[in-house]
Design a protein around this motif. Structure first.
Motif, PDB file in Angstrom:
ATOM      1  N   MET A 110      -8.718  26.501  55.932  1.00 36.13           N
ATOM      2  CA  MET A 110      -8.652  27.839  54.879  1.00 36.13           C
ATOM      3  C   MET A 110      -9.656  27.355  53.808  1.00 36.13           C
ATOM      4  O   MET A 110     -10.509  28.178  53.212  1.00 36.13           O
ATOM      5  N   GLU A 111      -9.597  26.110  53.611  1.00 34.98           N
ATOM      6  CA  GLU A 111     -10.550  25.424  52.616  1.00 34.98           C
ATOM      7  C   GLU A 111     -11.859  25.633  52.750  1.00 34.98           C
ATOM      8  O   GLU A 111     -12.627  25.904  51.714  1.00 34.98           O
ATOM      9  N   ILE A 112     -12.272  25.233  53.824  1.00 36.47           N
ATOM     10  CA  ILE A 112     -13.911  25.413  54.189  1.00 36.47           C
ATOM     11  C   ILE A 112     -14.013  26.713  54.381  1.00 36.47           C
ATOM     12  O   ILE A 112     -15.249  27.150  54.052  1.00 36.47           O
ATOM     13  N   ASP A 113     -13.216  27.479  55.135  1.00 34.29           N
ATOM     14  CA  ASP A 113     -13.749  28.971  55.664  1.00 34.29           C
ATOM     15  C   ASP A 113     -13.535  30.097  54.750  1.00 34.29           C
ATOM     16  O   ASP A 113     -13.922  31.361  54.811  1.00 34.29           O
ATOM     17  N   TYR A 114     -12.733  29.721  53.807  1.00 33.69           N
ATOM     18  CA  TYR A 114     -12.361  30.853  52.673  1.00 33.69           C
ATOM     19  C   TYR A 114     -12.603  30.403  51.224  1.00 33.69           C
ATOM     20  O   TYR A 114     -13.597  30.514  50.436  1.00 33.69           O
ATOM     21  N   PHE A 115     -11.737  29.352  50.781  1.00 31.67           N
ATOM     22  CA  PHE A 115     -12.066  28.905  49.197  1.00 31.67           C
ATOM     23  C   PHE A 115     -13.480  28.348  48.992  1.00 31.67           C
ATOM     24  O   PHE A 115     -14.071  28.801  47.894  1.00 31.67           O
ATOM     25  N   SER A 116     -14.132  27.581  49.875  1.00 32.70           N
ATOM     26  CA  SER A 116     -15.295  27.160  49.510  1.00 32.70           C
ATOM     27  C   SER A 116     -16.520  28.387  49.424  1.00 32.70           C
ATOM     28  O   SER A 116     -17.201  28.327  48.545  1.00 32.70           O
ATOM     29  N   GLN A 117     -16.245  29.548  50.256  1.00 34.02           N
ATOM     30  CA  GLN A 117     -17.110  30.570  50.315  1.00 34.02           C
ATOM     31  C   GLN A 117     -16.951  31.312  48.936  1.00 34.02           C
ATOM     32  O   GLN A 117     -17.775  31.558  48.372  1.00 34.02           O
TER      33      GLN A 117
END
Length: 265
Positions: A110-117
């Motif tokens: 979730m951190e890479i695929d959502y929050f970072s975006q």
């Protein structure tokens, strides 16, 4: 945006796979490409392979490190002065059942695929609004539209960025900023090798579905053409993936029955 000639295009996750293919296609279209990923050496290999390599720059960053992302953004503005197209491509897939997936792995995806975006977009948004132009694009997934076995967290993250992008599109429409979401089906890349198992370790082998998927170059050509055409909802994949998306719109219940019978790992 009818042409990429002379436009500044920033692509995350650009060292391999879909990101690398998108960089090549954008360069062919005349864009000045900014390549970002964690490994500078790999980015430089991509950069020198592009048409007119001196027109492009490599800026290494870990997409989950806000300080690194902020520094990269400052470098982009310092060297190029604007961003015409931001393609949020960096991502991480999953190959594990829900019962096998640790909460640490859930959060990592979730951190890479959502929050970072979300963070990179919020950082770059003032530039787009000041320009009163440009397009922000997100690489979601057909899995984010359908939801399948072994990809629960990945599907959830890709669905989340889709919905967030929908809200963003509505909020910035009056500022001249466009938003697109791309939904790849199976594309032949190293995504399977890097996909996390339940313990958070790379799967380290290729999936048959990915091996038989669309070539990355074909995906890039179709995607860039759709973006230049102003499309906002872009599904790129094989017949099975497109059928699944079509069925999901007409009869979700039928889709759920189909997914139960699928062998997707």
């Amino acid at each position: 945006m009818e042409s990429l000639d002379g436009k500044v295009v920033w692509i995350t996750g650009a060292s391999s796979g879909i990101g690398k293919a998108l960089a090549a296609e954008c360069a062919l279209q005349g864009a000045q490409v900014i390549l970002s990923a964690r490994r500078l050496e790999e980015l430089e290999k991509v950069r020198v392979s592009l048409l007119h390599p001196d027109h492009h720059i490599s800026i290494a960053m870990d997409i989950t490190d806000e300080a690194q992302v902020r520094h990269a953004y400052e470098q982009v503005l310092d060297q190029k002065g604007r961003i015409d197209l931001l393609i949020n491509n960096a991502g991480l897939s999953q190959r594990a059942l829900i019962t096998e997936t640790s909460m640490q792995t859930e959060r990592a995806i979730m951190e890479i695929d959502y929050f970072s975006q979300v963070f990179l977009t919020k950082l770059a948004l003032p530039t787009f609004i000041a320009q009163k132009s440009g397009r922000i694009a997100y690489i979601s997934s057909v899995a984010g539209l359908l939801g399948t076995q072994y990809r629960a967290t990945y599907s959830a993250a890709k669905a989340a960025i889709h919905m967030w992008a929908n809200s963003l599109r509505a909020e910035v429409a009056q500022d001249g900023v466009k938003v697109s979401v791309i939904f790849p089906g199976f594309v032949k890349t190293n995504v399977s090798f890097n996909a996390l198992n339940g313990a958070g370790k790379p799967q380290a082998h290729q999936d048959q579905a990915i091996e038989n998927g669309l070539e990355a170059d074909d995906f890039a050509k179709q995607t860039v053409a759709a973006l230049l055409n102003g499309e906002e909802y872009i599904v790129v994949g094989g017949a099975k993936e497109k059928l699944g998306v079509w069925v999901s719109r007409l009869s979700p219940e039928t889709l759920y029955k189909m997914i139960r019978k699928m062998k997707v790992k």
